[in-house]
Design a protein around this motif. Structure first.
Motif, PDB file in Angstrom:
ATOM      1  N   ALA A 169       0.857  -1.210   0.000  1.00 23.41           N
ATOM      2  CA  ALA A 169       0.000   0.000   0.000  1.00 23.41           C
ATOM      3  C   ALA A 169       0.882   1.246   0.000  1.00 23.41           C
ATOM      4  N   ASP A 170       0.709   2.093  -1.045  1.00 21.99           N
ATOM      5  CA  ASP A 170       1.462   3.355  -1.113  1.00 21.99           C
ATOM      6  C   ASP A 170       0.468   4.511  -1.203  1.00 21.99           C
ATOM      7  N   PRO A 171       0.239   5.238  -0.091  1.00 25.76           N
ATOM      8  CA  PRO A 171      -0.752   6.332  -0.108  1.00 25.76           C
ATOM      9  C   PRO A 171      -0.467   7.382  -1.185  1.00 25.76           C
ATOM     10  N   ALA A 172       0.806   7.517  -1.591  1.00 27.34           N
ATOM     11  CA  ALA A 172       1.135   8.524  -2.619  1.00 27.34           C
ATOM     12  C   ALA A 172       0.524   8.158  -3.973  1.00 27.34           C
ATOM     13  N   ALA A 173       0.115   6.896  -4.116  1.00 26.40           N
ATOM     14  CA  ALA A 173      -0.452   6.446  -5.406  1.00 26.40           C
ATOM     15  C   ALA A 173      -1.957   6.694  -5.482  1.00 26.40           C
ATOM     16  N   ILE A 174      -2.546   7.215  -4.410  1.00 27.34           N
ATOM     17  CA  ILE A 174      -4.007   7.464  -4.421  1.00 27.34           C
ATOM     18  C   ILE A 174      -4.293   8.638  -5.352  1.00 27.34           C
ATOM     19  N   PRO A 175      -5.144   8.455  -6.377  1.00 26.54           N
ATOM     20  CA  PRO A 175      -5.445   9.571  -7.285  1.00 26.54           C
ATOM     21  C   PRO A 175      -6.189  10.680  -6.545  1.00 26.54           C
ATOM     22  N   ARG A 176      -5.952  11.943  -6.954  1.00 29.48           N
ATOM     23  CA  ARG A 176      -6.448  13.099  -6.214  1.00 29.48           C
ATOM     24  C   ARG A 176      -7.771  13.637  -6.736  1.00 29.48           C
ATOM     25  N   ALA A 177      -8.562  14.185  -5.837  1.00 27.99           N
ATOM     26  CA  ALA A 177      -9.812  14.895  -6.203  1.00 27.99           C
ATOM     27  C   ALA A 177      -9.903  16.133  -5.308  1.00 27.99           C
ATOM     28  N   PRO A 178      -8.944  17.084  -5.449  1.00 28.65           N
ATOM     29  CA  PRO A 178      -8.789  18.182  -4.487  1.00 28.65           C
ATOM     30  C   PRO A 178      -9.995  19.118  -4.395  1.00 28.65           C
ATOM     31  N   TRP A 179     -10.833  19.145  -5.473  1.00 30.01           N
ATOM     32  CA  TRP A 179     -11.973  20.070  -5.462  1.00 30.01           C
ATOM     33  C   TRP A 179     -12.943  19.738  -4.322  1.00 30.01           C
ATOM     34  N   LEU A 180     -12.979  18.457  -3.931  1.00 32.10           N
ATOM     35  CA  LEU A 180     -13.983  17.988  -2.950  1.00 32.10           C
ATOM     36  C   LEU A 180     -13.746  18.585  -1.571  1.00 32.10           C
ATOM     37  N   ASP A 181     -12.515  19.044  -1.369  1.00 31.90           N
ATOM     38  CA  ASP A 181     -12.132  19.543  -0.037  1.00 31.90           C
ATOM     39  C   ASP A 181     -11.569  20.954  -0.155  1.00 31.90           C
ATOM     40  N   SER A 182     -11.995  21.672  -1.201  1.00 33.17           N
ATOM     41  CA  SER A 182     -11.373  22.978  -1.498  1.00 33.17           C
ATOM     42  C   SER A 182     -12.355  24.119  -1.192  1.00 33.17           C
ATOM     43  N   PRO A 183     -11.865  25.235  -0.658  1.00 31.94           N
ATOM     44  CA  PRO A 183     -12.738  26.393  -0.426  1.00 31.94           C
ATOM     45  C   PRO A 183     -13.191  27.054  -1.728  1.00 31.94           C
ATOM     46  N   ASP A 184     -12.564  26.651  -2.848  1.00 33.29           N
ATOM     47  CA  ASP A 184     -12.945  27.251  -4.133  1.00 33.29           C
ATOM     48  C   ASP A 184     -14.074  26.497  -4.834  1.00 33.29           C
ATOM     49  N   TYR A 185     -14.533  25.437  -4.179  1.00 34.86           N
ATOM     50  CA  TYR A 185     -15.620  24.639  -4.777  1.00 34.86           C
ATOM     51  C   TYR A 185     -16.636  24.298  -3.689  1.00 34.86           C
ATOM     52  N   VAL A 186     -17.898  24.121  -4.121  1.00 36.95           N
ATOM     53  CA  VAL A 186     -18.955  23.621  -3.222  1.00 36.95           C
ATOM     54  C   VAL A 186     -19.398  22.273  -3.786  1.00 36.95           C
ATOM     55  N   THR A 187     -19.466  21.274  -2.924  1.00 38.92           N
ATOM     56  CA  THR A 187     -19.753  19.912  -3.389  1.00 38.92           C
ATOM     57  C   THR A 187     -21.065  19.375  -2.823  1.00 38.92           C
ATOM     58  N   VAL A 188     -21.850  18.726  -3.697  1.00 38.59           N
ATOM     59  CA  VAL A 188     -22.985  17.911  -3.239  1.00 38.59           C
ATOM     60  C   VAL A 188     -22.637  16.467  -3.587  1.00 38.59           C
ATOM     61  N   ARG A 189     -23.135  15.518  -2.793  1.00 38.42           N
ATOM     62  CA  ARG A 189     -22.661  14.145  -2.993  1.00 38.42           C
ATOM     63  C   ARG A 189     -23.710  13.136  -2.516  1.00 38.42           C
ATOM     64  N   GLY A 190     -23.523  11.903  -2.933  1.00 37.69           N
ATOM     65  CA  GLY A 190     -24.404  10.811  -2.480  1.00 37.69           C
ATOM     66  C   GLY A 190     -23.800   9.485  -2.911  1.00 37.69           C
ATOM     67  N   MET A 191     -24.486   8.403  -2.547  1.00 32.49           N
ATOM     68  CA  MET A 191     -24.031   7.086  -2.995  1.00 32.49           C
ATOM     69  C   MET A 191     -25.270   6.213  -3.229  1.00 32.49           C
ATOM     70  N   GLU A 192     -25.305   5.596  -4.423  1.00 31.39           N
ATOM     71  CA  GLU A 192     -26.450   4.722  -4.723  1.00 31.39           C
ATOM     72  C   GLU A 192     -25.953   3.290  -4.867  1.00 31.39           C
ATOM     73  N   PRO A 193     -26.685   2.318  -4.332  1.00 35.49           N
ATOM     74  CA  PRO A 193     -26.305   0.917  -4.555  1.00 35.49           C
ATOM     75  C   PRO A 193     -26.670   0.513  -5.984  1.00 35.49           C
ATOM     76  N   LEU A 194     -25.762  -0.170  -6.636  1.00 36.79           N
ATOM     77  CA  LEU A 194     -25.966  -0.606  -8.021  1.00 36.79           C
ATOM     78  C   LEU A 194     -25.944  -2.129  -8.007  1.00 36.79           C
ATOM     79  N   ALA A 195     -27.013  -2.753  -8.527  1.00 40.81           N
ATOM     80  CA  ALA A 195     -27.056  -4.231  -8.532  1.00 40.81           C
ATOM     81  C   ALA A 195     -26.510  -4.732  -9.866  1.00 40.81           C
ATOM     82  N   ALA A 196     -25.259  -4.267 -10.131  1.00 44.50           N
ATOM     83  CA  ALA A 196     -24.604  -4.630 -11.403  1.00 44.50           C
ATOM     84  C   ALA A 196     -23.099  -4.637 -11.175  1.00 44.50           C
ATOM     85  N   ARG A 197     -22.378  -5.404 -12.025  1.00 42.74           N
ATOM     86  CA  ARG A 197     -20.907  -5.463 -11.905  1.00 42.74           C
ATOM     87  C   ARG A 197     -20.300  -4.105 -12.203  1.00 42.74           C
TER      88      ARG A 197
END
Ligand code: NAD
Ligand code: DHB
Ligand code: FES
Ligand code: FE2
Length: 340
Positions: free
Chosen positions: A117-145
């Motif tokens: 496990a190398d945390p440096a290899a985690i791809p980034r999504a900086p907008w989600l935690d940025s003061p320059d963006y406002v985020t709405v979010r959710g999670m839906e279960p998908l009964a598919a591969r």
């Protein structure tokens, strides 16, 4: 279970992991998530070593979990520190601990050999935690591969047919795409740059832009789990400035985390981060409701497709065309990762 192993997966939103015991199966592995009192996220195999009772159905004693069936007690690193009715705790009494990293408001979990496990290899999504963006979010279960959701997101021409009245317009399916594959970095890029296009309600009502628009869809897919759609909406003819400033355009980072639950079910995490109308609560509610409707339209279609595929004999020959280039490149990357 055939999933890409030795990979990072989004297990939860940071806001979901706290005092409670959150059960979530990732790539067929049942995991219990919680936060220690000093705020660190923890992931343990959600099966007691004694008689496999789910630890997520048990209780906490400070930072420890006390199995709800006979009381085996576990430390946050999975070590069993007490068993009922005897002072000696068997040396092998432990449950596997997962490497868990909190980043960009997401809880990432490593599925594979822990030492790799190398945390440096985690791809980034900086907008989600940025003061320059406002985020709405959710999670839906998908009964598919999960592969069906990858196909879906890598080919947005489906918006014209599945998402009319929300994000789909005739131009999406009609505008040619460019596809680039960075094999070295393991990233697939698909771009569709629409000129003088209809503005769908999803953007007309949130950005306030009236009339025809230039609409850029720049996909950046980091297999297996992180999908970014850089979406740029501007009055038609407006281009970014030479040094990248782009004040007359609106930018939305449409983020999906595609996390396999089992061979035929997926956690479909969706996020919309915007740099416009940031103080407008109504725009946030509108985008959250609209995007959830869009996601559920995809869920309905992919659940149906999963049933069709599950009933098909092996070896059905699909026909691919230019819009499938990105999805096929993603499949090749995923197949290589799964074979590793
Ligand atoms: N970015 C890369 O490393 C990379 C690598 C290979 C291929 N590509 C492809 O090449 C093309 C260009 O990629 P790029 O990322 O350099 O594109 P770019 O810099 O032209 O902009 C891409 C996206 O960034 C957003 N954007 C542009 N200006 C912005 C601003 N001021 N604020 C916020 N967002 C802004 C827009 O939504 C746009 O869709 C795309 O088709 C991409 O898919 C990119
Ligand atoms: O193409 C778009 O802009 C867009 C917006 C929201 C989504 O959820 C999506 O899948 C695509
Ligand atoms: S199953 Fe957990 S203590 Fe018995
Ligand atoms: Fe869709």
């Amino acid at each position: 279970m055939a999933f890409p192993r030795n990979q990072w997966y989004v297990a939860a939103y940071a806001s979901e992991v706290g005092d409670g015991l959150l059960a979530r199966t990732i790539c067929g592995e049942p995991i219990v998530f919680y936060r220690t009192r000093d705020g660190k996220p923890v992931g343990l195999a959600d099966r007691c070593v004694h008689r496999r009772y789910p630890l997520s159905a048990s209780s906490r004693d400070g930072d420890r979990i006390v199995c709800g069936y006979h009381g085996f007690t576990y430390d946050p690193d999975g070590t069993c520190v007490a068993v009922p009715g005897q002072r000696r705790v068997p040396r092998t009494a432990r449950v596997p601990r997962y490497t868990v990293v909190e980043q960009d408001s997401l809880i990432w979990v490593w599925i594979g050999e822990d030492g790799k496990a190398d945390p440096a290899a985690i791809p980034r999504a900086p907008w989600l935690d940025s003061p320059d963006y406002v985020t709405v979010r959710g999670m839906e279960p998908l009964a598919a591969r999960y592969e069906l959701l990858v196909d879906n997101l890598l080919d947005l021409s489906h918006e014209t047919y599945l998402h009319g009245g929300y994000i789909g317009t005739p131009e999406v399916a009609a505008t040619p795409i460019t596809t680039e594959v960075d094999e070295e970095a393991g990233v697939v890029y698909v771009s569709r740059r629409m000129k003088d296009a209809e503005c769908p309600p999803f953007y007309a009502k949130s950005t306030g832009i009236q009339g025809r628009i230039d609409r850029w869809q720049d996909i950046e897919y980091h297999p297996p789990c992180l999908y970014l759609l850089h979406s740029r909406i501007a009055p038609t003819g407006v281009e970014p400035g030479p040094d990248g400033d782009d004040p007359r355009a609106c930018h939305a980072e449409i983020v999906y985390a595609i996390t396999p639950e089992t061979e035929t079910s997926t956690h479909d995490f969706w996020m919309v981060a915007r740099d416009f109308a940031m103080d407008d609560e109504e725009v946030s509610r509108f985008l959250a409701d609209s995007n959830r409707t869009v996601v559920l339209q995809d869920v309905e279609a992919l659940n149906l497709l999963e049933k069709v595929i599950a009933a098909e004999p092996e070896g059905y020959q699909e026909l691919s065309i230019n819009i499938d280039t990105g999805g096929l490149a993603a499949r090749r990357m995923l197949q290589r990762m799964t074979a590793q």
